[in-house]
Scaffold this motif. Structure first.
Motif, mmCIF file in Angstrom:
data_model
loop_
_atom_site.group_PDB
_atom_site.id
_atom_site.type_symbol
_atom_site.label_atom_id
_atom_site.label_comp_id
_atom_site.label_asym_id
_atom_site.label_seq_id
_atom_site.Cartn_x
_atom_site.Cartn_y
_atom_site.Cartn_z
ATOM 1 N N ARG A 48 11.068 -11.638 1.870
ATOM 2 C CA ARG A 48 9.821 -11.205 1.250
ATOM 3 C C ARG A 48 9.719 -9.676 1.227
ATOM 4 N N VAL A 49 10.743 -9.055 0.653
ATOM 5 C CA VAL A 49 10.742 -7.598 0.528
ATOM 6 C C VAL A 49 9.588 -7.177 -0.383
ATOM 7 N N ALA A 50 8.718 -6.335 0.137
ATOM 8 C CA ALA A 50 7.550 -5.883 -0.618
ATOM 9 C C ALA A 50 7.828 -4.606 -1.389
ATOM 10 N N GLY A 51 8.911 -3.917 -1.063
ATOM 11 C CA GLY A 51 9.239 -2.685 -1.757
ATOM 12 C C GLY A 51 10.391 -1.975 -1.081
ATOM 13 N N ALA A 52 10.997 -1.051 -1.801
ATOM 14 C CA ALA A 52 12.079 -0.234 -1.256
ATOM 15 C C ALA A 52 12.036 1.116 -1.952
ATOM 16 N N ILE A 53 12.219 2.191 -1.188
ATOM 17 C CA ILE A 53 12.204 3.543 -1.739
ATOM 18 C C ILE A 53 13.398 4.312 -1.188
ATOM 19 N N ARG A 54 13.745 5.365 -1.895
ATOM 20 C CA ARG A 54 14.854 6.232 -1.476
ATOM 21 C C ARG A 54 14.283 7.608 -1.162
ATOM 22 N N LEU A 55 14.576 8.107 0.047
ATOM 23 C CA LEU A 55 14.084 9.415 0.469
ATOM 24 C C LEU A 55 14.994 10.508 -0.068
ATOM 25 N N SER A 56 14.566 11.762 0.067
ATOM 26 C CA SER A 56 15.283 12.879 -0.546
ATOM 27 C C SER A 56 16.681 13.068 0.034
ATOM 28 N N ASP A 57 16.914 12.632 1.275
ATOM 29 C CA ASP A 57 18.234 12.768 1.887
ATOM 30 C C ASP A 57 19.105 11.530 1.689
ATOM 31 N N GLY A 58 18.642 10.590 0.863
ATOM 32 C CA GLY A 58 19.442 9.412 0.562
ATOM 33 C C GLY A 58 19.145 8.205 1.427
ATOM 34 N N ARG A 59 18.317 8.356 2.460
ATOM 35 C CA ARG A 59 17.954 7.192 3.269
ATOM 36 C C ARG A 59 17.123 6.208 2.443
ATOM 37 N N ILE A 60 17.248 4.942 2.793
ATOM 38 C CA ILE A 60 16.508 3.883 2.130
ATOM 39 C C ILE A 60 15.498 3.303 3.107
ATOM 40 N N VAL A 61 14.254 3.150 2.664
ATOM 41 C CA VAL A 61 13.219 2.517 3.483
ATOM 42 C C VAL A 61 12.820 1.214 2.792
ATOM 43 N N ILE A 62 12.921 0.115 3.538
ATOM 44 C CA ILE A 62 12.608 -1.204 2.996
ATOM 45 C C ILE A 62 11.400 -1.765 3.734
ATOM 46 N N ALA A 63 10.404 -2.196 2.971
ATOM 47 C CA ALA A 63 9.256 -2.887 3.555
ATOM 48 C C ALA A 63 9.570 -4.376 3.572
ATOM 49 N N ASN A 64 9.898 -4.884 4.748
ATOM 50 C CA ASN A 64 10.270 -6.292 4.888
ATOM 51 C C ASN A 64 9.019 -7.098 5.218
ATOM 52 N N GLY A 65 8.415 -7.659 4.170
ATOM 53 C CA GLY A 65 7.137 -8.341 4.345
ATOM 54 C C GLY A 65 7.199 -9.542 5.254
ATOM 55 N N GLY A 66 8.339 -10.222 5.305
ATOM 56 C CA GLY A 66 8.447 -11.417 6.131
ATOM 57 C C GLY A 66 8.285 -11.154 7.615
ATOM 58 N N THR A 67 8.589 -9.926 8.060
ATOM 59 C CA THR A 67 8.428 -9.564 9.470
ATOM 60 C C THR A 67 7.430 -8.427 9.657
ATOM 61 N N SER A 68 6.783 -7.995 8.583
ATOM 62 C CA SER A 68 5.802 -6.899 8.642
ATOM 63 C C SER A 68 6.403 -5.649 9.274
ATOM 64 N N GLU A 69 7.573 -5.246 8.773
ATOM 65 C CA GLU A 69 8.282 -4.098 9.323
ATOM 66 C C GLU A 69 8.709 -3.135 8.216
ATOM 67 N N LEU A 70 8.863 -1.856 8.600
ATOM 68 C CA LEU A 70 9.579 -0.881 7.794
ATOM 69 C C LEU A 70 10.950 -0.698 8.424
ATOM 70 N N ARG A 71 11.983 -0.831 7.602
ATOM 71 C CA ARG A 71 13.343 -0.670 8.105
ATOM 72 C C ARG A 71 13.992 0.516 7.400
ATOM 73 N N TYR A 72 14.498 1.451 8.210
ATOM 74 C CA TYR A 72 15.132 2.658 7.695
ATOM 75 C C TYR A 72 16.648 2.493 7.755
ATOM 76 N N PHE A 73 17.312 2.850 6.641
ATOM 77 C CA PHE A 73 18.756 2.721 6.547
ATOM 78 C C PHE A 73 19.361 4.050 6.102
ATOM 79 N N ALA A 74 20.549 4.341 6.629
ATOM 80 C CA ALA A 74 21.267 5.558 6.256
ATOM 81 C C ALA A 74 21.747 5.451 4.815
ATOM 82 N N PRO A 75 22.151 6.588 4.191
ATOM 83 C CA PRO A 75 22.650 6.539 2.823
ATOM 84 C C PRO A 75 23.821 5.591 2.617
ATOM 85 N N ASP A 76 24.579 5.300 3.692
ATOM 86 C CA ASP A 76 25.694 4.364 3.572
ATOM 87 C C ASP A 76 25.299 2.924 3.903
ATOM 88 N N GLY A 77 23.988 2.678 4.154
ATOM 89 C CA GLY A 77 23.510 1.323 4.406
ATOM 90 C C GLY A 77 23.400 0.928 5.858
#
Length: 402
Positions: free
Chosen positions: A80-109
């Motif tokens: 239940r991903v509610a959204g995903a954005i890319r930050l200026s340094d290439g990191r990805i932030v995913i709003a994982n609605g199923g667990t009510s969490e924000l998950r931060y990922f490096a540019p390589d995943g």
């Protein structure tokens, strides 16, 4: 019945060879649009794309980055991903609605950090609605469960503060800090039968509790049935029903209803300033489309009761003569408007691209099944779901004129 993604939210949203651009239209490529004024509103009529040979864009079908697994470390399992954005340094932030969490990922995943959880405390969420990137890579997250709340996180994912009062359904932010949201008009007790509950687009200036209405649109087309004996309320989407959509750029709001191929451009303080049109008729609804919709709805039914309800709905449904004109709106990093073609079955994932002045550039074919959450200058970030309903976030590169 199945309904297209992202009518004016509350939302949740529902390797090939390189996808190519189909710069096609009713006339010759490179044709200029017809521009005229009507009572102070600029109307841009597009009969053909303006890209010349060699200028078209394409989205590479092979993802440059993919996050999400069927089995493995919990941080990479998405639901239940509610959204995903890319930050200026290439990191990805995913709003994982199923667990009510924000998950931060490096540019390589690689997973870097998880913040938030379900709850009502600081930095906690109940039903994540939107994730919005702010200047400096801070992140704004909305919770839809009443009362609506906004939570602000810094660039490293540390909770900063809650923001109140909060709009019910924010969808984006203008460059001056104004939040753009939408709200459904309260009509009281809804009548039986087909209905489109109006939706208003509102602006919330920074630090202000007041909301200014900038547009009013018909909502999603639904059918309401109330059993007078039991009081039970049944609400279902209309087959091939009409909806309204909204996209937010830095200085403007794109909004329209897909009865016809027309999108309004709204500017704070000025209201409706422009109408962008593509001159083509809506495609007719065919018996094959109806049969395919019925088949897919039955395949997705949870049990026999659901299947019987679907069969009853199709037996009683009245089908429109034509399909909606389009199925989604997005604004890219440069303020261009992307309009998703309304598709049925396994048709291509086609998006028309318009410059901010309303000129139709051409049509881009995105990878099949990709549901964009962010379109940058040279990438598309989006969600895909496989045959097992496993969600993945993918980043695809955009090549321009190559």
């Amino acid at each position: 019945m199945q309904h297209r993604r992202k009518p004016l939210r509350p939302l949740a949203t529902w390797v090939l060879a390189a996808s190519v651009v189909a710069a096609c239209g009713a006339g010759d490529a490179g044709s200029a649009p017809v521009v005229r004024d009507s009572a102070g509103i600029t109307i841009v009529e597009n009969a053909a794309p303006t890209w010349h040979p060699g200028e078209a864009w394409r989205v590479i079908a092979e993802p440059e980055l993919e996050i999400g697994v069927l089995e493995g470390e919990a941080a990479y399992q998405l639901y239940r991903v509610a959204g995903a954005i890319r930050l200026s340094d290439g990191r990805i932030v995913i709003a994982n609605g199923g667990t009510s969490e924000l998950r931060y990922f490096a540019p390589d995943g690689r997973h870097l950090r998880t913040v938030g959880r379900e709850g009502d405390g600081p930095g906690e969420f109940r039903m994540i609605g939107r994730i919005i990137r702010l200047p400096g890579d801070s992140v704004l997250v909305s919770s839809l469960m009443p009362p609506p709340r906004l939570s602000l996180f810094d660039a490293e994912g540390t909770f900063v503060r809650g923001i109140t009062p909060a709009p019910q359904s924010p969808v984006g932010r203008l460059s001056d800090g104004t939040l753009v949201a939408h709200a459904t008009v309260n009509l009281g007790s809804p009548p039986n039968g087909a209905i489109r509950i109006p939706t208003i687009v509102v602006l919330h200036a920074p630090g202000s509790a007041a909301a200014d209405t900038i547009a009013s649109l018909p909502g999603t087309e639904r059918h309401i049935q109330i059993n007078l004996e039991t009081g039970q309320l049944s609400i279902r989407s209309a087959p091939f029903g009409r909806s309204s959509y909204i996209a937010v750029a830095s200085d403007r709001i794109y909004a329209g209803e897909n009865d016809s191929y027309e999108i309004g451009v709204y500017v704070p303080g000025r209201g409706l300033t422009q109408l962008i049109r593509r001159t083509r008729p809506n495609r007719p609804v065919t018996s094959a489309m109806i049969d395919d919709l019925r088949r897919r709805d039955l395949e997705n039914a949870r049990d026999d009761n659901a299947r019987r309800a679907i069969e009853r709905q199709f037996a009683e449904a009245t089908f429109p003569e034509t399909l909606p004109a389009y199925a989604d709106l997005e604004a890219d990093a440069a303020g261009r408007l992307w309009v998703r073609d309304y598709t049925t079955g396994e048709e291509e994932n086609r998006w028309d691209v318009f410059e901010p002045d309303g000129r139709w550039l051409g049509t881009v074919v995105m990878p099949r099944g990709l549901d964009p959450t962010e379109i940058g200058e040279d990438y598309v970030l989006g969600i895909v779901r496989d045959e097992f309903d496993v969600e993945r976030v993918r980043l695809h590169r955009i090549l321009k004129g190559e």
